[in-house]
Write a protein that holds these residues in place. Structure first.
Motif, PDB file in Angstrom:
ATOM      1  N   GLY A  51       0.814  -1.211   0.000  1.00  0.00           N
ATOM      2  CA  GLY A  51       0.000   0.000   0.000  1.00  0.00           C
ATOM      3  C   GLY A  51       0.848   1.262   0.000  1.00  0.00           C
TER       4      GLY A  51
ATOM      5  N   ALA B 263      -3.985   1.475   3.541  1.00  0.00           N
ATOM      6  CA  ALA B 263      -4.413   2.185   2.335  1.00  0.00           C
ATOM      7  C   ALA B 263      -5.633   1.510   1.733  1.00  0.00           C
ATOM      8  CB  ALA B 263      -3.289   2.226   1.309  1.00  0.00           C
TER       9      ALA B 263
ATOM     10  N   ASP C 213      -7.835   0.691  -1.497  1.00  0.00           N
ATOM     11  CA  ASP C 213      -7.654   0.537  -2.935  1.00  0.00           C
ATOM     12  C   ASP C 213      -8.465   1.614  -3.655  1.00  0.00           C
ATOM     13  OD1 ASP C 213      -6.998  -0.495  -5.392  1.00  0.00           O
ATOM     14  OD2 ASP C 213      -8.498  -2.087  -5.324  1.00  0.00           O
TER      15      ASP C 213
END
Length: 120
Positions: free
Chosen positions: A15, A110, A112
């Motif tokens: 990420g 994080a 997507d």
């Protein structure tokens, strides 16, 4: 890249790899400068007779005692090996602390990009 992998004890945080503000940053200065130095050393230890515009290469062959541009080592392409070794060993020496600092940070959470678009 191989030296960076050898220094790591954990997998990369996927990420954070794609975010300039992530733990790995955008363009780290030390590896960039190391690449430029290794390139300069590499060019200084190779010669190329096929392209006249590259006659400037081989500028380190005489100063390091390898016989200059017409010596017995001129066409050995030592610059390729020197640049690879300098990049590998330089990364091992310079990146150890940076890698440890990166691995101490918590994994990113994080989202997507596709998930972010769907939630809007």
């Amino acid at each position: 890249m191989l030296a960076d992998l050898a220094l790591r004890r954990r997998d990369y945080d996927e990420g954070a790899l794609y975010r300039p503000g992530g733990r790995y940053g955008d363009v780290p200065l030390a590896p960039l400068l190391l690449t430029l130095c290794a390139t300069a050393v590499g060019w200084g230890l190779v010669t190329n007779t096929a392209a006249s515009w590259l006659e400037w290469q081989g500028y380190l062959l005489a100063p390091v005692g390898l016989g200059g541009k017409s010596g017995s080592w001129a066409y050995a392409n030592l610059g390729v090996l020197a640049a690879l070794a300098l990049g590998f060993l330089g990364t091992l020496a310079l990146a150890r602390r940076r890698v440890r600092q990166q691995e101490e940070q918590a994994p990113s959470t994080a989202v997507d990009d596709n998930e972010a678009v769907l939630s809007i």
